[in-house]
Motif scaffolding. Sequence first.
Motif, PDB file in Angstrom:
ATOM      1  N   PHE A   1      26.934 -30.334  90.459  1.00  0.00           N
ATOM      2  CA  PHE A   1      27.721 -30.377  89.233  1.00  0.00           C
ATOM      3  C   PHE A   1      27.121 -31.317  88.202  1.00  0.00           C
ATOM      4  CE2 PHE A   1      30.542 -29.210  92.740  1.00  0.00           C
ATOM      5  CZ  PHE A   1      30.835 -27.923  92.328  1.00  0.00           C
ATOM      6  N   ALA A   2      26.312 -32.277  88.641  1.00  0.00           N
ATOM      7  CA  ALA A   2      25.578 -33.076  87.672  1.00  0.00           C
ATOM      8  C   ALA A   2      24.574 -32.218  86.928  1.00  0.00           C
ATOM      9  CB  ALA A   2      24.861 -34.236  88.371  1.00  0.00           C
ATOM     10  N   SER A   3      24.125 -31.125  87.572  1.00  0.00           N
ATOM     11  CA  SER A   3      23.145 -30.247  86.930  1.00  0.00           C
ATOM     12  C   SER A   3      23.707 -29.576  85.689  1.00  0.00           C
ATOM     13  CB  SER A   3      22.675 -29.173  87.918  1.00  0.00           C
ATOM     14  OG  SER A   3      23.749 -28.319  88.283  1.00  0.00           O
ATOM     15  N   ALA A   4      25.049 -29.504  85.586  1.00  0.00           N
ATOM     16  CA  ALA A   4      25.646 -28.925  84.395  1.00  0.00           C
ATOM     17  C   ALA A   4      25.330 -29.755  83.156  1.00  0.00           C
ATOM     18  CB  ALA A   4      27.167 -28.814  84.574  1.00  0.00           C
TER      19      ALA A   4
ATOM     20  N   VAL B   1      34.686 -23.147  88.619  1.00  0.00           N
ATOM     21  CA  VAL B   1      36.142 -23.169  88.737  1.00  0.00           C
ATOM     22  C   VAL B   1      36.665 -21.789  89.112  1.00  0.00           C
ATOM     23  CG1 VAL B   1      38.295 -23.527  87.464  1.00  0.00           C
ATOM     24  CG2 VAL B   1      36.387 -25.107  87.153  1.00  0.00           C
ATOM     25  N   LEU B   2      36.062 -20.731  88.569  1.00  0.00           N
ATOM     26  CA  LEU B   2      36.465 -19.372  88.911  1.00  0.00           C
ATOM     27  C   LEU B   2      36.357 -19.135  90.416  1.00  0.00           C
ATOM     28  CD1 LEU B   2      37.051 -16.325  88.341  1.00  0.00           C
ATOM     29  CD2 LEU B   2      34.590 -16.052  87.970  1.00  0.00           C
TER      30      LEU B   2
ATOM     31  N   ILE C   1      35.630 -31.001  90.808  1.00  0.00           N
ATOM     32  CA  ILE C   1      35.112 -29.699  90.364  1.00  0.00           C
ATOM     33  C   ILE C   1      35.850 -29.225  89.118  1.00  0.00           C
ATOM     34  CG2 ILE C   1      34.876 -27.261  90.973  1.00  0.00           C
ATOM     35  CD1 ILE C   1      34.426 -28.125  93.865  1.00  0.00           C
ATOM     36  N   LEU C   2      37.174 -29.333  89.141  1.00  0.00           N
ATOM     37  CA  LEU C   2      37.966 -28.900  87.993  1.00  0.00           C
ATOM     38  C   LEU C   2      37.656 -29.729  86.749  1.00  0.00           C
ATOM     39  CD1 LEU C   2      41.428 -28.357  89.739  1.00  0.00           C
ATOM     40  CD2 LEU C   2      39.834 -26.587  88.977  1.00  0.00           C
ATOM     41  N   ALA C   3      37.551 -31.042  86.923  1.00  0.00           N
ATOM     42  CA  ALA C   3      37.368 -31.930  85.774  1.00  0.00           C
ATOM     43  C   ALA C   3      35.948 -31.880  85.230  1.00  0.00           C
ATOM     44  CB  ALA C   3      37.734 -33.360  86.169  1.00  0.00           C
TER      45      ALA C   3
ATOM     46  N   PHE D   1      30.432 -38.770  84.363  1.00  0.00           N
ATOM     47  CA  PHE D   1      29.854 -37.667  85.110  1.00  0.00           C
ATOM     48  C   PHE D   1      29.316 -38.142  86.458  1.00  0.00           C
ATOM     49  CE2 PHE D   1      30.033 -33.554  83.353  1.00  0.00           C
ATOM     50  CZ  PHE D   1      29.331 -32.751  84.229  1.00  0.00           C
ATOM     51  N   GLY D   2      30.255 -38.494  87.327  1.00  0.00           N
ATOM     52  CA  GLY D   2      29.918 -38.819  88.710  1.00  0.00           C
ATOM     53  C   GLY D   2      30.618 -37.850  89.637  1.00  0.00           C
ATOM     54  N   PRO D   3      30.289 -36.549  89.563  1.00  0.00           N
ATOM     55  CA  PRO D   3      31.035 -35.529  90.307  1.00  0.00           C
ATOM     56  C   PRO D   3      30.842 -35.642  91.812  1.00  0.00           C
ATOM     57  CG  PRO D   3      29.068 -34.563  89.332  1.00  0.00           C
ATOM     58  CD  PRO D   3      29.176 -35.961  88.790  1.00  0.00           C
TER      59      PRO D   3
END
Length: 417
Positions: free
Chosen positions: A131-134, A30-31, A367-369, A330-332
């Motif tokens: 982002f799923a890797s998070a 997000v940054l 990305i934000l969510a 979690f379906g980014p």
Amino acid sequence: MELLLVFAVLLFVGVLFSGLAHRTVLSTAVLFLLAGFVLGDGVTGVLDLQPEDEIVVGLAELALFSVLYTDGMRVGFSHLRTAWRLPGRALVLGMPLTFGITALLAHYVAGLPWIQAMLVGAVLAPTDPVFASAIVGREEVPGRLRSLLNVESGVNDGLALPVVLVLLSVLARDDVSYGALATELAVGVGIGFAVPALAILLIRSRFTSATPLYASLGGLSIGLMVLGLANLTHGNLFLAAFSAGVTIATFAPKVEKSFAEFGELVTELLKLAAILVFGALISPAFLGEIPLTGYVFAVLALLLARPLASAVSLFRSGLPTAEKAVAAWFGPKGFASVVYGLLILEAGAPGADAMFHLIALVIVASILAHSSTDVPIAHAFARAEARAGREVPDQPVDVAPEGVGMPGPRRTEAGGR
């Protein structure tokens, strides 16, 4: 040089606050996204980038290739064979449902014609491994859930590409060569298997040897060969990357182990650079061009399409309710959708600009969510484990036992954040 300097400064800030981001809802992704927005042409003008610039497409493709390559290294053929049922449900049933629901929303809510709505649905159907890797990289999360999201996100990008190309050709009224599309996919998988297999044979030869320093570069060199050969032969880059990682994990775990830490660092750098560049494309004027119905569509695409499709595909799967809920949420959307959206712009298809605006809005919202909810989700699993007074079981009825090809946690401190 302005882009390089900005990236270096943001990277240092990310380093300083990475520990805090790993524990809280703060996110380095997000940054970089917000920094790109502020520094982009529509706000301060420090970064003057356009969607058609080569660096935009190139960074998105490289980041996605690197993520799929390193994620594939955490999955072996034995794991794919024995633990396929849950990812198979998500790919065979969940992904087409997500495509269909998103297309319906694009038509009835955003007001796009049917072919354009279907194209937007195809672009936004795959989940993004970046982002799923998070979630995949957090050991607090049950192994079966990590396995489901890892395999699904690694494969669905390549599966969506033929649909995107066919619909794009129909929209542009070009002749569609289904044989060429099938060949592209097959060549990608073939390169992803053949190049690492040959490299592994040479590495194991009694006539060769490598120092520890150069051994860690083995995985990098194999990945670059796969990337270059897939580009030259017009094979599917994303399937080539994932299948190459799987091949290495299966037949050369020592290569995977020596490359793991370095590979994670390269992937993290490419990911953050691509997010920065993408953020620079999103300006207040860009967002202002999207009608209110487009924002309603973006919300529903995240809160309705994936959750509903996931609920149907995982019905009676044996997965606990909490894990089903996380899989549904979690379906980014990310780099695959960015690349496919840029393909629409490059093709100059009717309504390309309107479609790209909707796609970009959903990606930004995702990305934000999703980058801000992985830590609370992981903490919730940890608290549930503590209350139960035992470890979360990783032995579901329809996946492999824990330890059989099960992907492990990411080794970097950032954990995909």
